[in-house]
Each structure stands twice: as C-alpha cells, then as structure tokens.
Motif scaffolding. Sequence first.
Motif, PDB file in Angstrom:
ATOM      1  N   PHE A 278       0.849  -1.200   0.000  1.00  0.00           N
ATOM      2  CA  PHE A 278       0.000   0.000   0.000  1.00  0.00           C
ATOM      3  C   PHE A 278       0.881   1.245   0.000  1.00  0.00           C
ATOM      4  N   LEU A 279       2.065   1.140   0.616  1.00  0.00           N
ATOM      5  CA  LEU A 279       2.989   2.268   0.685  1.00  0.00           C
ATOM      6  C   LEU A 279       3.575   2.562  -0.690  1.00  0.00           C
ATOM      7  N   SER A 280       3.871   3.816  -0.938  1.00  0.00           N
ATOM      8  CA  SER A 280       4.518   4.212  -2.192  1.00  0.00           C
ATOM      9  C   SER A 280       5.989   3.817  -2.171  1.00  0.00           C
ATOM     10  N   ASP A 281       6.630   3.871  -3.339  1.00  0.00           N
ATOM     11  CA  ASP A 281       8.058   3.591  -3.403  1.00  0.00           C
ATOM     12  C   ASP A 281       8.839   4.517  -2.476  1.00  0.00           C
ATOM     13  N   THR A 282       8.478   5.780  -2.462  1.00  0.00           N
ATOM     14  CA  THR A 282       9.164   6.760  -1.606  1.00  0.00           C
ATOM     15  C   THR A 282       8.986   6.411  -0.138  1.00  0.00           C
ATOM     16  N   GLU A 283       7.762   6.028   0.242  1.00  0.00           N
ATOM     17  CA  GLU A 283       7.505   5.679   1.642  1.00  0.00           C
ATOM     18  C   GLU A 283       8.233   4.397   2.033  1.00  0.00           C
ATOM     19  N   LEU A 284       8.268   3.404   1.143  1.00  0.00           N
ATOM     20  CA  LEU A 284       9.003   2.172   1.447  1.00  0.00           C
ATOM     21  C   LEU A 284      10.492   2.457   1.604  1.00  0.00           C
ATOM     22  N   SER A 285      11.021   3.339   0.764  1.00  0.00           N
ATOM     23  CA  SER A 285      12.433   3.719   0.880  1.00  0.00           C
ATOM     24  C   SER A 285      12.702   4.391   2.218  1.00  0.00           C
ATOM     25  N   ALA A 286      11.819   5.312   2.608  1.00  0.00           N
ATOM     26  CA  ALA A 286      11.991   6.016   3.879  1.00  0.00           C
ATOM     27  C   ALA A 286      11.908   5.046   5.052  1.00  0.00           C
ATOM     28  N   LEU A 287      10.990   4.076   4.978  1.00  0.00           N
ATOM     29  CA  LEU A 287      10.855   3.101   6.051  1.00  0.00           C
ATOM     30  C   LEU A 287      12.107   2.243   6.174  1.00  0.00           C
ATOM     31  N   MET A 288      12.632   1.778   5.049  1.00  0.00           N
ATOM     32  CA  MET A 288      13.846   0.957   5.101  1.00  0.00           C
ATOM     33  C   MET A 288      15.035   1.773   5.599  1.00  0.00           C
TER      34      MET A 288
ATOM     35  N   VAL B 237       1.166  -4.380  -7.316  1.00  0.00           N
ATOM     36  CA  VAL B 237       2.567  -4.311  -7.746  1.00  0.00           C
ATOM     37  C   VAL B 237       2.691  -4.580  -9.241  1.00  0.00           C
ATOM     38  N   ASP B 238       3.768  -4.084  -9.795  1.00  0.00           N
ATOM     39  CA  ASP B 238       4.131  -4.349 -11.185  1.00  0.00           C
ATOM     40  C   ASP B 238       5.647  -4.490 -11.234  1.00  0.00           C
ATOM     41  N   LEU B 239       6.206  -4.584 -12.425  1.00  0.00           N
ATOM     42  CA  LEU B 239       7.644  -4.773 -12.572  1.00  0.00           C
ATOM     43  C   LEU B 239       8.426  -3.640 -11.915  1.00  0.00           C
ATOM     44  N   GLN B 240       7.937  -2.404 -12.106  1.00  0.00           N
ATOM     45  CA  GLN B 240       8.642  -1.263 -11.507  1.00  0.00           C
ATOM     46  C   GLN B 240       8.678  -1.384  -9.987  1.00  0.00           C
ATOM     47  N   ARG B 241       7.548  -1.786  -9.398  1.00  0.00           N
ATOM     48  CA  ARG B 241       7.498  -1.920  -7.942  1.00  0.00           C
ATOM     49  C   ARG B 241       8.389  -3.070  -7.454  1.00  0.00           C
ATOM     50  N   LEU B 242       8.365  -4.209  -8.146  1.00  0.00           N
ATOM     51  CA  LEU B 242       9.227  -5.326  -7.775  1.00  0.00           C
ATOM     52  C   LEU B 242      10.699  -4.938  -7.862  1.00  0.00           C
ATOM     53  N   THR B 243      11.037  -4.192  -8.905  1.00  0.00           N
ATOM     54  CA  THR B 243      12.424  -3.737  -9.066  1.00  0.00           C
ATOM     55  C   THR B 243      12.833  -2.869  -7.885  1.00  0.00           C
ATOM     56  N   HIS B 244      11.936  -1.987  -7.456  1.00  0.00           N
ATOM     57  CA  HIS B 244      12.241  -1.113  -6.325  1.00  0.00           C
ATOM     58  C   HIS B 244      12.417  -1.918  -5.041  1.00  0.00           C
ATOM     59  N   LEU B 245      11.566  -2.920  -4.822  1.00  0.00           N
ATOM     60  CA  LEU B 245      11.696  -3.755  -3.629  1.00  0.00           C
ATOM     61  C   LEU B 245      13.045  -4.473  -3.615  1.00  0.00           C
ATOM     62  N   ARG B 246      13.465  -4.925  -4.791  1.00  0.00           N
ATOM     63  CA  ARG B 246      14.771  -5.612  -4.858  1.00  0.00           C
ATOM     64  C   ARG B 246      15.906  -4.637  -4.554  1.00  0.00           C
ATOM     65  N   LEU B 247      15.805  -3.415  -5.064  1.00  0.00           N
ATOM     66  CA  LEU B 247      16.838  -2.414  -4.787  1.00  0.00           C
ATOM     67  C   LEU B 247      16.893  -2.053  -3.311  1.00  0.00           C
ATOM     68  N   LEU B 248      15.768  -2.140  -2.626  1.00  0.00           N
ATOM     69  CA  LEU B 248      15.737  -1.844  -1.196  1.00  0.00           C
ATOM     70  C   LEU B 248      16.347  -2.971  -0.360  1.00  0.00           C
ATOM     71  N   GLY B 249      16.653  -4.077  -1.001  1.00  0.00           N
ATOM     72  CA  GLY B 249      17.299  -5.175  -0.288  1.00  0.00           C
ATOM     73  C   GLY B 249      16.411  -6.365   0.009  1.00  0.00           C
ATOM     74  N   PHE B 250      15.128  -6.278  -0.318  1.00  0.00           N
ATOM     75  CA  PHE B 250      14.254  -7.428  -0.074  1.00  0.00           C
ATOM     76  C   PHE B 250      14.699  -8.603  -0.946  1.00  0.00           C
ATOM     77  N   ASN B 251      14.760  -9.789  -0.341  1.00  0.00           N
ATOM     78  CA  ASN B 251      15.167 -10.977  -1.095  1.00  0.00           C
ATOM     79  C   ASN B 251      14.124 -12.093  -1.061  1.00  0.00           C
ATOM     80  N   ARG B 252      12.999 -11.843  -0.372  1.00  0.00           N
ATOM     81  CA  ARG B 252      11.936 -12.840  -0.300  1.00  0.00           C
ATOM     82  C   ARG B 252      10.583 -12.164  -0.445  1.00  0.00           C
ATOM     83  N   LEU B 253       9.709 -12.767  -1.244  1.00  0.00           N
ATOM     84  CA  LEU B 253       8.367 -12.233  -1.471  1.00  0.00           C
ATOM     85  C   LEU B 253       7.333 -13.277  -1.096  1.00  0.00           C
TER      86      LEU B 253
END
Length: 464
Positions: free
Chosen positions: A124-134, A158-174
């Motif tokens: 539900f959080l935006s990419d910016t909010e997920l980045s700030a949380l991490m 989610v879409d490819l852009q969102r998955l890419t952002h999650l991976r860049l934030l360090g998430f390794n499990r979905l």
Amino acid sequence: MAAVTERPLDADLLRRHDVAGPRYTSYPTADRFVEAYQGAQHLQALRQRGTAQPLSVYVHIPFCEQLCYYCACNKIITKHHERAAPYLAALNMEMDLVAEALGAGSGGAAPVSQLHLGGGSPTFLSDTELSALMDALRRRFKLLPGAELSIEVDPRTVDLQRLTHLRLLGFNRLSFGVQDFDAAVQKAVHRVQPLAQVAKLMQQARELGFASTNVDLIYGLPLQTPASFARTIAQVAELRPDRIAMYAYAHLPQRFKPQRRIVAELLPPAGDKLAMLSGAISALLGEGYAFIGMDHFALPDDPLAVAKRQGMLHRGFQGYSTQPDCDLVGLGVSSISRVGATYAQNAKTLAEYEDALKLRQLPVQRGLALTRDDLLRRAVIMALMCQGRVEFESIAASYLVDVPTYFAPELTRLTQLAEQGLVTLEPGAIQVTPLGWYFVRAIALVFDRYCQADASRERFSKII
C-alpha cells in the motif's frame, strides 16, 4: 528426520482431529496475554536484553485498498494513501524508543538477521515511503549480511517497476497472497486477481533475483469444491513457488466483521474441506514439494526443507523459519514482540497506538511474563512442532524436572495418539511419526495447560 508419508490420509482420522486449536506460533498463545502487562515491563525486557544477539524484526503496515471478506488480520481499509504519513511518523517514534531501550546509543545498533513487513498490505505504501521506512530501519538496526528481508505482496498492487524497487531496497523474499485462482471463488471473497497476473509477477521476481517466493492459499472458502481447489493446486504447482502456505479458512463472523459478508450457505461442507486438504497434500507431494509441517510446503532444495531434514526448524509469529530461535521485536499497530521470557502486544487501534507514541511511551496494550511452567511447556511444544521429537534428557537438563513424572497425565493422553499411529512413545523420548506431522497441532495440544483446562476453544481455527 523421517520422510513424510505419501499415502492418502485416512478420512476417519482427519474427521477425528477436525477440532479447534492453536497454531502455536507462540506458547502461551496470544489470547492468554493480560492487560496488566504494559509498556514499562516491555521496556525493562528490552533493556535487559541489550544488543548482543541478533534479532528478528516484524513491521505491521495495516492499510489495504480493498476488503477481502475472509480476512482476520488487523487492517484499515482506505483508498486515502495520505493516511500512511502519520503512521510512518509514529513508527519512527516507536523505533527510536525501542533502539534506545536496546542500548543502541552505547553498544551499537542491534543486529537483525530477519526482517518481515506484513499487514494489511505493505505494498500500500509508495516507493518513496518504502524507501523512507527501510532507511529508518537501517538507522536504528544493523541488518546483517545475508539477512532474510521479506515482504508480503498483494499482486493487485505491484508491477515490474514496484518489484524492481523492492529488490533495490534489499528485499530478497516475497510472499504473494493468492488464496485461490477460481474466478467464482475470487468474486465471492472480493479478491479478484487472474492467474496470468500472478504468473507474470512471479516470473519477473525470479528474473530480478529474489531468492525465494511464497504463495499463500486458503481452503474452505465459499464456492470452493475439491475439484476447483485441485485445479488451483495444479496451477500453483506449475508456477513453482519455492514455498506454499495452505491455511484452512476459519469462519468466525462473530469475531471478524468482514466475514459477515460471506454467505455461510456457500461454504463447502466439512467433508469437502477435508477432501481439499487430503487432495492438495497428495498433489503437492506428487509435484515434488516437501511437507514442512502443519500447512507449509517447500521445494526440496529450499532452506526451509533443508532445515526440516536436518532438524533445524524454528517457529515464531511468522510461522516456520530457518533462523535461530531469536528474540522478536514487533513494530506497528497490533504487533507482537517476544523478548526473553516475555511477550508484548501493541495497541490494536491506530488511535491508541499513535496516542501512546505522542507521549513517547511504548504502545504496549497487553502481554505476558512467562512462568517456569510456561517456559517448560513452550520448549516441549516447539520441539514437537519443529523437530518432531522431544528428548526427555535435554528437557530435564534445561528445566530440572523429571519428564515422565511432570508430564504423566500428558503422556497418558498421548497413548491414544500413539495407537492412531501419530506418535511413538520411546523410553526417553516422544517421536512424531511421518503420519503424525499432518496432525502435529493435535499432538502439541496435549501439552497446552491452558487449552486442556478450557473446554471451549471456539476462538481458534480448526486443526485440520
């Protein structure tokens, strides 16, 4: 570790154990927490713990855009994404208080070997909010190299852009919330997400290098039949997720308001529900999945399956894990922490949670300081749930009790389960049989002092 039987489960045995009972993500279970346990006690537990050993951290994001009728989670349904900002601010305050109590100012940030974002829908959080949380989490805690960083994903958000952002934030499990692929069932529970959409996301996740994908399923939903659920199982197996969690739907509309929208007459009868379970287990074993325990499956080379074979499984509020049995810090509304011999649960409403933090107080609403008997029984129950074996000598050395004497009534009750082929009673041990792994909640229930004294267990889901 004995291999799990692949023969069909006996229908009479399934019916016999189709009773309510805890899932044992903790012992004592959360319904035993008391309001006398508050933030001051949790603060003391955190201070006494320090930062020496690695932690597991859970962050609860309660927001969802749409209501799923089966849901029993603590959530807030809203399309107003601006509501996330004050919640994230409160989370930051809670992190400050927890890090300070752990001694981050003097002994360095507490190391974390496992981080999980759940909900609600964390996406539900935006990419910016997920980045700030991490970023906020990394400022207060030391995420160790090789740490498991997982997040629950609503495929509709989610879409490819969102998955890419999650991976860049360090998430390794979905973990993908699927529940069922049948269109009629999806409509009946108000969660429509086509198979093609999930398949595309899972393929993209693999290409992005996520180490593991999990799919959540539910059997016993309205309009499900053994045939329709068998199709869903076949479709999931074709997607080849690393892990599968398959839960029984517990229809408790008196406790969970969203479930009142489900038409009870559309729920499958008990016999069909048991057939779904038995058929799904047989199908997943046939597809090469290993049965981990209760309702979890994994591919043979997945770390969870390896840990099961090696007798190294652990269990906590997020289910089975490969991580050592470490303390858990829960952050966010309704989150539960386990620190040493204590449990603490945060306030369940957003207003109460945020009000406590505005006063710079930990938002703990209830909890429990475990007794010696609680700790002893927790050790036995977790040994059954994770290793499938209790060694009397090990328990005796740790808790200074004579196991056959202390647990004489429980061992007597186990003889009936032994006659059913679920356990083997050895002179100095209890061994769960391959068949018994399917009924491990029933075996653990024998040692639950609270449930044995409480004839009514309607607040729990069915064991099967």
